[in-house]
Write a protein that holds these residues in place. Structure first.
Motif, short mmCIF file in Angstrom:
data_model
loop_
_atom_site.label_atom_id
_atom_site.label_comp_id
_atom_site.label_asym_id
_atom_site.label_seq_id
_atom_site.Cartn_x
_atom_site.Cartn_y
_atom_site.Cartn_z
N GLY A 179 1.02 -5.72 -0.05
CA GLY A 179 0.25 -4.54 -0.39
C GLY A 179 -0.52 -4.78 -1.68
N LYS A 180 -1.66 -4.07 -1.81
CA LYS A 180 -2.51 -4.23 -2.99
C LYS A 180 -3.47 -3.05 -3.07
N PHE A 181 -3.78 -2.61 -4.29
CA PHE A 181 -4.79 -1.57 -4.47
C PHE A 181 -6.17 -2.21 -4.42
N ASN A 182 -7.14 -1.49 -3.85
CA ASN A 182 -8.51 -2.00 -3.85
C ASN A 182 -9.34 -1.21 -4.86
N SER A 183 -10.61 -1.59 -5.00
CA SER A 183 -11.47 -0.97 -6.02
C SER A 183 -11.80 0.49 -5.71
N GLU A 184 -11.65 0.93 -4.45
CA GLU A 184 -11.91 2.33 -4.10
C GLU A 184 -10.70 3.23 -4.31
N GLY A 185 -9.60 2.68 -4.80
CA GLY A 185 -8.42 3.49 -5.06
C GLY A 185 -7.50 3.65 -3.87
N GLN A 186 -7.63 2.78 -2.89
CA GLN A 186 -6.75 2.81 -1.72
C GLN A 186 -5.66 1.76 -1.88
N LEU A 187 -4.50 2.05 -1.34
CA LEU A 187 -3.45 1.05 -1.26
C LEU A 187 -3.57 0.39 0.10
N LEU A 188 -3.89 -0.90 0.12
CA LEU A 188 -4.04 -1.64 1.37
C LEU A 188 -2.73 -2.33 1.70
N LEU A 189 -2.34 -2.25 2.97
CA LEU A 189 -1.14 -2.91 3.46
C LEU A 189 -1.54 -3.85 4.59
N TRP A 190 -0.98 -5.06 4.59
CA TRP A 190 -1.26 -6.01 5.67
C TRP A 190 -0.08 -6.94 5.82
N GLN A 191 -0.12 -7.76 6.80
CA GLN A 191 0.92 -8.73 7.15
C GLN A 191 2.14 -8.03 7.75
N LYS A 192 2.14 -7.91 9.05
CA LYS A 192 3.23 -7.27 9.79
C LYS A 192 3.48 -5.83 9.32
N VAL A 193 2.50 -4.99 9.51
CA VAL A 193 2.60 -3.58 9.10
C VAL A 193 3.26 -2.79 10.22
N PHE A 194 4.29 -2.03 9.86
CA PHE A 194 4.95 -1.15 10.82
C PHE A 194 4.82 0.28 10.32
N LEU A 195 4.39 1.16 11.22
CA LEU A 195 4.22 2.58 10.93
C LEU A 195 5.12 3.36 11.86
N SER A 196 5.97 4.21 11.29
CA SER A 196 6.87 5.03 12.07
C SER A 196 6.64 6.49 11.68
N TYR A 197 6.29 7.34 12.69
CA TYR A 197 6.06 8.75 12.42
C TYR A 197 6.19 9.52 13.72
N ARG A 198 6.87 10.65 13.65
CA ARG A 198 7.09 11.52 14.81
C ARG A 198 7.69 10.77 15.99
N GLY A 199 8.63 9.89 15.73
CA GLY A 199 9.33 9.18 16.79
C GLY A 199 8.59 7.99 17.36
N GLN A 200 7.42 7.69 16.89
CA GLN A 200 6.66 6.54 17.39
C GLN A 200 6.63 5.45 16.34
N VAL A 201 6.86 4.23 16.78
CA VAL A 201 6.78 3.06 15.90
C VAL A 201 5.65 2.19 16.40
N GLU A 202 4.74 1.85 15.48
CA GLU A 202 3.59 1.04 15.85
C GLU A 202 3.46 -0.15 14.92
N SER A 203 3.02 -1.24 15.48
CA SER A 203 2.73 -2.43 14.70
C SER A 203 1.21 -2.49 14.51
N LEU A 204 0.77 -2.57 13.26
CA LEU A 204 -0.65 -2.55 12.96
C LEU A 204 -1.04 -3.80 12.19
N ARG A 205 -2.32 -4.14 12.29
CA ARG A 205 -2.81 -5.31 11.56
C ARG A 205 -2.99 -4.99 10.08
N ARG A 206 -3.63 -3.87 9.79
CA ARG A 206 -3.89 -3.42 8.42
C ARG A 206 -3.76 -1.91 8.37
N THR A 207 -3.40 -1.40 7.20
CA THR A 207 -3.30 0.04 7.00
C THR A 207 -3.73 0.33 5.56
#
Length: 190
Positions: free
Chosen positions: A135-163
């Motif tokens: 993870g790393k902050f970018n110049s626009e003030g976003q926190l970027l996540l990459w490298q095997k990103v997993f998102l879990s919300y409302r019972g769903q688990v997803e594998s994403l490239r970047r978030t």
């Protein structure tokens, strides 16, 4: 009992000398390059409940090197970063202020976090979990996540490239953007 002037002069010079030694003995903050562990928590001023917890195992500063060239700027590497945010007890303006204070520090803007875990409890008590290799902050003030990103919300688990994670001050919301129509908007308490 009468104390002579010589005694007072001696005491004055002794105190002055000790003060000089203490000011010269202070370590320079720039010399610190490694930190072991940090955990900090923030509590609501309204109800006293925990709303933000940040924790990491260790951090180190590194000077980037490409071949034989060494850059003048050091980069902060944070190992095993974990953040927990409970939106039920957080106030939007306070979170925006903390986020902006964090981004105003140059060392944080260039820091990398490996791995990173973020847990967010929304206003309805549902848990959103993000895990990524980096993870790393970018110049626009976003926190970027990459490298095997997993998102879990409302019972769903997803594998994403970047978030990316950012605060939207106009909507008073935390926005998690996973790309490909995977945007989650979590409203904050006013």
């Amino acid at each position: 009992m009468v104390v002579s002037n010589r005694f007072w002069k001696f005491c004055f010079l002794l105190i002055l000398g000790i003060g000089q030694i203490r000011t010269e003995a202070k370590p320079k903050v720039q010399a610190l390059t490694e930190f072991e562990g940090l955990q900090t928590s923030f509590y609501s001023e309204v109800n006293g409940k925990l709303y933000l917890s940040l924790k990491y195992e260790s951090s180190q500063t590194r000077r980037s090197k490409i071949g034989f060239l060494k850059f003048a700027m050091s980069f902060l590497e944070i190992q095993n970063f974990r953040a927990s945010l409970d939106l039920r007890h957080a106030v939007a303006d306070g979170l925006f202020s903390k986020w902006n204070d964090l981004l105003s520090q140059r060392s944080i803007r260039y820091a990398t976090m490996e791995p990173i875990e973020i847990t967010v409890i929304d206003l309805e008590g549902r848990k959103l979990e993000l895990r990524a290799g980096r993870g790393k902050f970018n110049s626009e003030g976003q926190l970027l996540l990459w490298q095997k990103v997993f998102l879990s919300y409302r019972g769903q688990v997803e594998s994403l490239r970047r978030t990316s994670v950012r605060f939207d001050k106009d909507k008073k919301a935390l926005v998690v953007d996973g790309g490909e129509n995977k945007t989650i908007i979590l409203l904050l308490a006013a």
